[in-house]
Design a protein around this motif. Structure first.
Motif, PDB file in Angstrom:
ATOM      1  N   THR A 141      58.099  38.488  35.057  1.00  0.00           N
ATOM      2  CA  THR A 141      58.208  39.246  36.309  1.00  0.00           C
ATOM      3  C   THR A 141      56.982  40.131  36.547  1.00  0.00           C
ATOM      4  N   ASP A 142      56.140  40.356  35.527  1.00  0.00           N
ATOM      5  CA  ASP A 142      54.844  41.025  35.791  1.00  0.00           C
ATOM      6  C   ASP A 142      54.035  40.150  36.744  1.00  0.00           C
ATOM      7  N   ALA A 143      53.918  38.859  36.395  1.00  0.00           N
ATOM      8  CA  ALA A 143      53.150  37.933  37.237  1.00  0.00           C
ATOM      9  C   ALA A 143      53.820  37.779  38.604  1.00  0.00           C
ATOM     10  N   ASP A 144      55.158  37.722  38.619  1.00  0.00           N
ATOM     11  CA  ASP A 144      55.865  37.622  39.913  1.00  0.00           C
ATOM     12  C   ASP A 144      55.521  38.813  40.814  1.00  0.00           C
ATOM     13  N   SER A 145      55.438  40.007  40.204  1.00  0.00           N
ATOM     14  CA  SER A 145      55.171  41.186  41.046  1.00  0.00           C
ATOM     15  C   SER A 145      53.753  41.126  41.612  1.00  0.00           C
ATOM     16  N   ALA A 146      52.799  40.622  40.812  1.00  0.00           N
ATOM     17  CA  ALA A 146      51.430  40.487  41.318  1.00  0.00           C
ATOM     18  C   ALA A 146      51.390  39.425  42.422  1.00  0.00           C
ATOM     19  N   LEU A 147      52.148  38.340  42.231  1.00  0.00           N
ATOM     20  CA  LEU A 147      52.188  37.286  43.257  1.00  0.00           C
ATOM     21  C   LEU A 147      52.874  37.787  44.535  1.00  0.00           C
ATOM     22  N   LEU A 148      53.929  38.588  44.369  1.00  0.00           N
ATOM     23  CA  LEU A 148      54.586  39.142  45.572  1.00  0.00           C
ATOM     24  C   LEU A 148      53.613  40.061  46.314  1.00  0.00           C
ATOM     25  N   ALA A 149      52.853  40.865  45.567  1.00  0.00           N
ATOM     26  CA  ALA A 149      51.870  41.740  46.217  1.00  0.00           C
ATOM     27  C   ALA A 149      50.862  40.887  46.996  1.00  0.00           C
ATOM     28  N   GLU A 150      50.410  39.801  46.393  1.00  0.00           N
ATOM     29  CA  GLU A 150      49.477  38.907  47.107  1.00  0.00           C
ATOM     30  C   GLU A 150      50.144  38.317  48.349  1.00  0.00           C
ATOM     31  N   ALA A 151      51.375  37.847  48.180  1.00  0.00           N
ATOM     32  CA  ALA A 151      52.067  37.197  49.304  1.00  0.00           C
ATOM     33  C   ALA A 151      52.275  38.157  50.468  1.00  0.00           C
ATOM     34  N   LEU A 152      52.532  39.420  50.147  1.00  0.00           N
ATOM     35  CA  LEU A 152      52.804  40.406  51.204  1.00  0.00           C
ATOM     36  C   LEU A 152      51.531  41.095  51.686  1.00  0.00           C
ATOM     37  N   GLY A 153      50.407  40.855  50.995  1.00  0.00           N
ATOM     38  CA  GLY A 153      49.170  41.553  51.341  1.00  0.00           C
ATOM     39  C   GLY A 153      49.223  43.016  50.922  1.00  0.00           C
ATOM     40  N   ALA A 154      50.066  43.342  49.930  1.00  0.00           N
ATOM     41  CA  ALA A 154      50.183  44.737  49.463  1.00  0.00           C
ATOM     42  C   ALA A 154      48.986  45.067  48.582  1.00  0.00           C
ATOM     43  N   LYS A 155      48.453  46.239  48.740  1.00  0.00           N
ATOM     44  CA  LYS A 155      47.248  46.608  48.008  1.00  0.00           C
ATOM     45  C   LYS A 155      47.507  47.523  46.822  1.00  0.00           C
ATOM     46  N   ARG A 156      48.781  47.888  46.598  1.00  0.00           N
ATOM     47  CA  ARG A 156      49.090  48.728  45.438  1.00  0.00           C
ATOM     48  C   ARG A 156      50.309  48.156  44.712  1.00  0.00           C
ATOM     49  N   LEU A 157      50.225  48.173  43.390  1.00  0.00           N
ATOM     50  CA  LEU A 157      51.356  47.721  42.582  1.00  0.00           C
ATOM     51  C   LEU A 157      51.715  48.870  41.644  1.00  0.00           C
ATOM     52  N   VAL A 158      52.989  49.119  41.479  1.00  0.00           N
ATOM     53  CA  VAL A 158      53.422  50.166  40.545  1.00  0.00           C
ATOM     54  C   VAL A 158      54.271  49.508  39.463  1.00  0.00           C
ATOM     55  N   ASN A 159      53.761  49.542  38.238  1.00  0.00           N
ATOM     56  CA  ASN A 159      54.521  48.984  37.116  1.00  0.00           C
ATOM     57  C   ASN A 159      55.350  50.106  36.507  1.00  0.00           C
ATOM     58  N   ILE A 160      56.664  49.944  36.588  1.00  0.00           N
ATOM     59  CA  ILE A 160      57.562  50.996  36.118  1.00  0.00           C
ATOM     60  C   ILE A 160      58.162  50.534  34.795  1.00  0.00           C
ATOM     61  N   SER A 161      57.688  51.126  33.696  1.00  0.00           N
ATOM     62  CA  SER A 161      58.269  50.761  32.395  1.00  0.00           C
ATOM     63  C   SER A 161      58.432  52.052  31.608  1.00  0.00           C
ATOM     64  N   ASN A 162      58.119  52.027  30.312  1.00  0.00           N
ATOM     65  CA  ASN A 162      58.268  53.293  29.588  1.00  0.00           C
ATOM     66  C   ASN A 162      56.946  53.770  29.029  1.00  0.00           C
ATOM     67  N   THR A 163      55.837  53.272  29.587  1.00  0.00           N
ATOM     68  CA  THR A 163      54.563  53.701  29.029  1.00  0.00           C
ATOM     69  C   THR A 163      53.406  53.534  30.009  1.00  0.00           C
ATOM     70  N   ALA A 164      52.356  54.329  29.759  1.00  0.00           N
ATOM     71  CA  ALA A 164      51.073  54.148  30.445  1.00  0.00           C
ATOM     72  C   ALA A 164      50.268  53.140  29.611  1.00  0.00           C
ATOM     73  N   ILE A 165      48.959  53.025  29.856  1.00  0.00           N
ATOM     74  CA  ILE A 165      48.128  52.117  29.050  1.00  0.00           C
ATOM     75  C   ILE A 165      47.315  52.940  28.047  1.00  0.00           C
ATOM     76  N   TYR A 166      47.357  52.525  26.791  1.00  0.00           N
ATOM     77  CA  TYR A 166      46.634  53.184  25.692  1.00  0.00           C
ATOM     78  C   TYR A 166      45.631  52.200  25.094  1.00  0.00           C
ATOM     79  N   ASP A 167      44.630  52.738  24.397  1.00  0.00           N
ATOM     80  CA  ASP A 167      43.622  51.849  23.791  1.00  0.00           C
ATOM     81  C   ASP A 167      44.167  51.132  22.558  1.00  0.00           C
ATOM     82  N   SER A 168      45.282  51.616  22.014  1.00  0.00           N
ATOM     83  CA  SER A 168      45.984  50.875  20.961  1.00  0.00           C
ATOM     84  C   SER A 168      47.462  51.258  21.083  1.00  0.00           C
ATOM     85  N   ASP A 169      48.299  50.633  20.293  1.00  0.00           N
ATOM     86  CA  ASP A 169      49.740  50.841  20.483  1.00  0.00           C
ATOM     87  C   ASP A 169      50.154  52.253  20.036  1.00  0.00           C
ATOM     88  N   PRO A 170      50.589  53.113  20.963  1.00  0.00           N
ATOM     89  CA  PRO A 170      50.939  54.492  20.589  1.00  0.00           C
ATOM     90  C   PRO A 170      52.152  54.572  19.658  1.00  0.00           C
TER      91      PRO A 170
END
Ligand code: UTP
Length: 237
Positions: A131-160
């Motif tokens: 569903t990560d890829a689905d959300s990017a594809l939906l954004a493309e299909a709708l012409g949406a320019k922002r995607l918000v990934n709602i999980s339990n973490t931000a992005i870190y340089d290694s696994d926190p």
């Protein structure tokens, strides 16, 4: 290409798509309370949005059962997809009439709903992706320019979870995100990175600014939807 709703239509086309992690919505069964809380945060942003829901714990359990029964990865994925649809339907209901009468299971039908409803909610689509890829594809299909990934973490340089010195990125480029996703992909099949490699490539090719926020803090979700400052990570050029 931005999709426009016509002036006679009730709602503007969504500029934002949400990728809702299954871990938030389903810890063995769809979590209606969490879906309601998330729906209020989404509604409080006051804008149209697309949303794709993940599968969570129940999807993994059902995929395992299907795999044990038939030995087929296709069947395992189909079982996972069925749970994403259940979770999506719970979020759709929590969003009320503005989310229409059904979830969408393909991108063209989702696009056809632009202008007719404020929220366009989907689950998974075809085996072999997430569903990560689905959300990017939906954004493309709708012409949406922002995607918000709602999980339990931000992005870190290694696994926190395993490295107490892991450093959080406030902002990063698509290329940096792709490198991190690749590292995780190469380490071990099935190793989990916050956003899968296909999804990373899709947001990069279409320049979809992607915000990673912790969905347990709903104020963060609203801020990211509106493009305001938040405590997560923003990925852009
Ligand atoms: P996800 O893996 O996307 O859900 O879909 P999730 O629970 O949000 O994932 P996390 O939290 O990031 O781990 C659940 C499963 O459904 C199948 C895959 O098997 C996937 O692992 N799926 C989902 C598909 O096969 N195709 C899709 O389009 C979506």
């Amino acid at each position: 290409m931005a999709i426009k709703s016509s002036p006679s239509q009730a709602y503007p086309a969504p500029h934002v798509v949400l990728s809702v992690g299954g871990s938030l919505l389903n810890d063995g069964a769809p979590n209606t309370q969490m879906a309601k809380a998330l729906a209020s945060a989404i509604m409080s942003a006051g804008i149209s949005a697309g949303a794709v829901c993940g599968g969570g714990k129940q999807a993994r359990a059902e995929a395992d059962k299907a795999r044990d029964k038939s030995g087929s990865e296709f069947d395992a994925d189909m079982a996972g997809i069925a749970i994403t649809h259940k979770n999506a339907d719970v979020l759709r209901k929590a969003l009320g009439a503005a989310a229409g009468k059904k979830i969408f299971t393909d991108f063209l039908s989702a696009r056809a709903a632009v202008g007719k409803q404020k929220f366009i909610v989907m689950g998974g689509t075809i085996p072999g992706i997430t569903t990560d890829a689905d959300s990017a594809l939906l954004a493309e299909a709708l012409g949406a320019k922002r995607l918000v990934n709602i999980s339990n973490t931000a992005i870190y340089d290694s696994d926190p979870r395993t490295n107490p010195n892991a450093k959080k990125f406030d902002t990063m480029s698509y290329a940096q995100l792709i490198s991190l996703a690749q590292l995780s992909d190469n380490r071990r099949a099935g190793t989990h990175f916050v956003f899968d490699l296909l999804a990373c490539s899709l947001i990069a090719r279409s320049n979809i600014e992607t915000h990673f926020v912790d969905g347990r803090d709903l104020a963060q979700v609203k801020a990211a939807m509106l493009g305001n400052k938040h405590n997560g990570t923003i990925v852009r050029n």
